[in-house]
Design an enzyme around this catalytic site. Structure first.
Site, PDB file in Angstrom:
ATOM      1  N   THR A  72       0.871  -1.308   0.096  1.00 51.57           N
ATOM      2  CA  THR A  72      -0.144  -0.065  -0.108  1.00 51.57           C
ATOM      3  C   THR A  72       0.997   1.157  -0.111  1.00 51.57           C
ATOM      4  O   THR A  72       0.537   2.316  -0.913  1.00 51.57           O
ATOM      5  CB  THR A  72      -1.067   0.220   1.206  1.00 51.57           C
ATOM      6  OG1 THR A  72      -1.757  -1.208   1.102  1.00 51.57           O
ATOM      7  CG2 THR A  72      -1.890   1.110   1.204  1.00 51.57           C
ATOM      8  N   ASN A 151      -5.449  -8.698  -8.285  1.00 52.15           N
ATOM      9  CA  ASN A 151      -5.904  -9.393  -7.003  1.00 52.15           C
ATOM     10  C   ASN A 151      -7.045 -10.121  -7.179  1.00 52.15           C
ATOM     11  O   ASN A 151      -7.280 -11.185  -5.976  1.00 52.15           O
ATOM     12  CB  ASN A 151      -5.622  -8.395  -5.877  1.00 52.15           C
ATOM     13  CG  ASN A 151      -6.444  -7.167  -6.150  1.00 52.15           C
ATOM     14  OD1 ASN A 151      -6.081  -6.359  -6.762  1.00 52.15           O
ATOM     15  ND2 ASN A 151      -7.344  -6.619  -5.150  1.00 52.15           N
ATOM     16  N   GLN A 179       0.671  -9.127  -6.505  1.00 53.31           N
ATOM     17  CA  GLN A 179       0.214 -10.437  -7.043  1.00 53.31           C
ATOM     18  C   GLN A 179       1.034 -11.275  -7.847  1.00 53.31           C
ATOM     19  O   GLN A 179       0.966 -12.458  -8.003  1.00 53.31           O
ATOM     20  CB  GLN A 179      -1.253 -10.204  -7.400  1.00 53.31           C
ATOM     21  CG  GLN A 179      -2.378  -9.738  -6.592  1.00 53.31           C
ATOM     22  CD  GLN A 179      -2.740 -10.878  -5.395  1.00 53.31           C
ATOM     23  OE1 GLN A 179      -2.308 -11.950  -5.346  1.00 53.31           O
ATOM     24  NE2 GLN A 179      -2.977 -10.205  -4.413  1.00 53.31           N
ATOM     25  N   HIS A 201       4.320 -10.055   2.512  1.00 54.85           N
ATOM     26  CA  HIS A 201       3.349 -11.302   2.784  1.00 54.85           C
ATOM     27  C   HIS A 201       2.430 -12.119   1.947  1.00 54.85           C
ATOM     28  O   HIS A 201       1.811 -12.788   2.307  1.00 54.85           O
ATOM     29  CB  HIS A 201       2.410 -10.589   4.004  1.00 54.85           C
ATOM     30  CG  HIS A 201       1.335  -9.733   3.549  1.00 54.85           C
ATOM     31  ND1 HIS A 201       0.072 -10.098   3.423  1.00 54.85           N
ATOM     32  CD2 HIS A 201       1.253  -8.140   3.304  1.00 54.85           C
ATOM     33  CE1 HIS A 201      -1.002  -9.003   2.989  1.00 54.85           C
ATOM     34  NE2 HIS A 201       0.062  -7.915   2.995  1.00 54.85           N
ATOM     35  N   CYS A 325     -10.457  -6.162   0.256  1.00 50.18           N
ATOM     36  CA  CYS A 325     -10.479  -4.715   0.547  1.00 50.18           C
ATOM     37  C   CYS A 325     -11.763  -4.177   0.550  1.00 50.18           C
ATOM     38  O   CYS A 325     -12.052  -3.236   0.894  1.00 50.18           O
ATOM     39  CB  CYS A 325      -9.294  -4.102  -0.258  1.00 50.18           C
ATOM     40  SG  CYS A 325      -7.971  -5.012  -0.251  1.00 50.18           S
TER      41      CYS A 325
HETATM   42  C1  LIG Z   1      -2.242  -6.897  -1.065  1.00 51.64           C
HETATM   43  C2  LIG Z   1      -2.154  -5.823  -2.104  1.00 51.64           C
HETATM   44  C3  LIG Z   1      -1.722  -4.655  -2.059  1.00 51.64           C
HETATM   45  C4  LIG Z   1      -1.418  -4.133  -0.700  1.00 51.64           C
HETATM   46  O1  LIG Z   1      -0.489  -4.718  -0.073  1.00 51.64           O
HETATM   47  P1  LIG Z   1      -0.079  -4.486   1.555  1.00 51.64           P
HETATM   48  O2  LIG Z   1       1.516  -5.017   1.722  1.00 51.64           O
HETATM   49  O3  LIG Z   1      -0.998  -5.702   2.353  1.00 51.64           O
HETATM   50  O4  LIG Z   1       0.029  -3.025   1.672  1.00 51.64           O
HETATM   51  C5  LIG Z   1      -1.422  -3.697  -3.150  1.00 51.64           C
HETATM   52  N1  LIG Z   1      -1.628  -4.322  -4.627  1.00 51.64           N
HETATM   53  C6  LIG Z   1      -2.246  -5.531  -4.610  1.00 51.64           C
HETATM   54  C7  LIG Z   1      -2.382  -5.905  -5.976  1.00 51.64           C
HETATM   55  C8  LIG Z   1      -2.474  -6.696  -3.577  1.00 51.64           C
HETATM   56  O5  LIG Z   1      -2.910  -7.533  -3.876  1.00 51.64           O
END
Ligand SMILES: *Cc1c(COP(=O)(O)O)cnc(C)c1O
Length: 393
Positions: A72, A151, A179, A201, A325
């Site tokens: 993010t 995602n 992703q 993560h 989200c």
């Molecule tokens: C999970 C995700 C994010 C956000 O990443 P975080 O480390 O959870 O803040 C941004 N973009 C995509 C495509 C995601 O899947």
């Protein structure tokens, strides 16, 4: 009750080897990496190694790897930091209608301070139209942003071609690869993007750390003022333990990427086949070919995704409706609407995302339960009774 995790696109477990590697950096090697004494140097060395490891894997120079607090932050920084760095050239930004909320939110922020953003639509498979992209480019366009893989529906975009289009016109190109990174061996030189975000993560590393790759030569404004960390671009005491964990998770991911890819894709394909053969009025969203191996996103007609999610949850099966989200809100997914799924059908959508810890038995159990749940929910749906008869005729 067994627990089955089919939400790997939301997050993944930290591997025990990764935890092991991180542990010394919480209380043993606890120095501030910016300190000039032995404690600091020890921490700095670990941080440098983590950065080197990640840089090597993506074929970047270590000075092009910036640690952030996650995907993010990296998305926000890329969008705002690049736009701000080039605003004297123009204030037009192009992105897609199916970006992650982090990118779309950053675009809204840019609009509030005088930038203009064009949101390119996608075809019914969720792939962007390159001619459309080219036609949106103007003399004041300074930044193009397009996610590598989506995602929600797992669609992979033609990133190399977009990079080429941007480069020919001297426009910065950023891709959210959060992703994509867990499943694609990305080489930044080969692809040719100017900036790229990814998050630990999503590939069995710790939460709360990510990377923004910024090609040397690209200008980007700092968004977090503070100390001299991250080449003065991102202040804040370095989180050495998480950086070490992220690097180790990515290193381990790459060791078995090919086998894991084939295995997960096999499970996913088997799941899709069973659902399509055994559950009527179930529609796979997204592109069948250009798709990450882990994703299967289905719309189940005549019922609510939330009801399916809660029923699966009671059976110990963890999935997501739309995206993690946007769940919690009653709006249908912006991604499904963008690929032309009608609103009612979009409400009946579930994302299943598989990982290497899943088994064929788990997939079978899930399909069996899903069949039961969907029949039960549809039996209570007057819409289903009416429409299924009409559709049969
Ligand atoms: C999970 C995700 C994010 C956000 O990443 P975080 O480390 O959870 O803040 C941004 N973009 C995509 C495509 C995601 O899947």
């Amino acid at each position: 009750m067994q627990k089955i995790y089919l939400d790997h696109a939301a997050t993944t477990a930290v591997l025990p080897e990764v935890v092991e590697k991180m542990l010394p950096y919480f209380s043993g090697v606890y120095g501030n990496a910016s300190s000039q004494h032995f404690y600091g140097r020890e921490a700095q060395k670990a941080l440098d190694e983590a950065r080197d490891t990640i840089a090597k894997i993506i074929n970047a120079h270590p000075s092009e790897v910036y640690f952030t607090s996650g995907g993010t932050e990296a998305d926000n920084w890329a969008m705002k930091g690049i736009a701000r760095a080039y605003e004297s050239k123009g204030k037009h930004v192009i992105t897609t209608a199916i970006e992650h909320p982090a990118v779309l939110g950053a675009c809204k922020d840019l609009e509030r301070v005088g930038f203009e953003v064009s949101y390119i639509g996608v075809n019914k498979n969720g792939v962007i139209d390159l001619d459309k992209l080219v036609s949106e480019i103007r003399s004041d366009t300074i930044l193009i942003s397009c996610m590598y893989a989506n995602n929600e529906i797992g669609t992979i975009q033609p990133i190399e071609q977009i990079a080429k289009i941007a480069k020919e016109r001297n426009i910065a190109f950023f891709t959210d690869a959060v992703q994509a990174m867990p499943v694609i061996d990305i080489d930044v030189k080969k692809v040719g993007m100017d900036a790229m975000s990814f998050s630990s993560h999503k590939f069995n590393g710790p939460k709360g750390i990510g990377v923004l790759y910024v090609r040397n030569g690209l200008k980007i404004k700092s968004m977090v003022s503070g100390g001299h960390q991250e080449r003065t671009k991102r202040g804040g005491t370095s989180n050495v333990a998480l950086a070490v964990g992220m690097a180790e998770a990515l290193r381990l991911n790459r060791l078995t990427l090919k086998q894991d890819y084939a295995y997960v894709e096999g499970l996913r394909d088997y799941f899709v086949k069973r659902v399509e053969e055994e559950i009527p009025f179930a529609y796979l969203n997204g592109d069948r070919q250009n798709r990450v191996p882990s994703n299967a996103d289905f719309s189940f007609e005549f019922i609510e995704g939330e009801s399916i999610l809660f029923s699966l949850d009671l059976e110990g099966i963890a999935v997501s409706s739309g995206s993690a989200c946007s769940s919690g809100s009653l709006d249908p997914s912006h991604v499904l609407l963008a690929i032309g799924v009608e609103e009612a059908l979009a409400h009946g959508s579930i994302r299943f995302s598989f990982g290497k810890d899943n088994t064929k038995e788990q997939v079978d159990y899930t399909v069996d339960k899903l069949k039961e749940i969907i029949s039960r929910l549809r039996a209570m749906s007057p819409l289903y009774k009416l429409n299924s008869e009409i559709k049969k005729v």
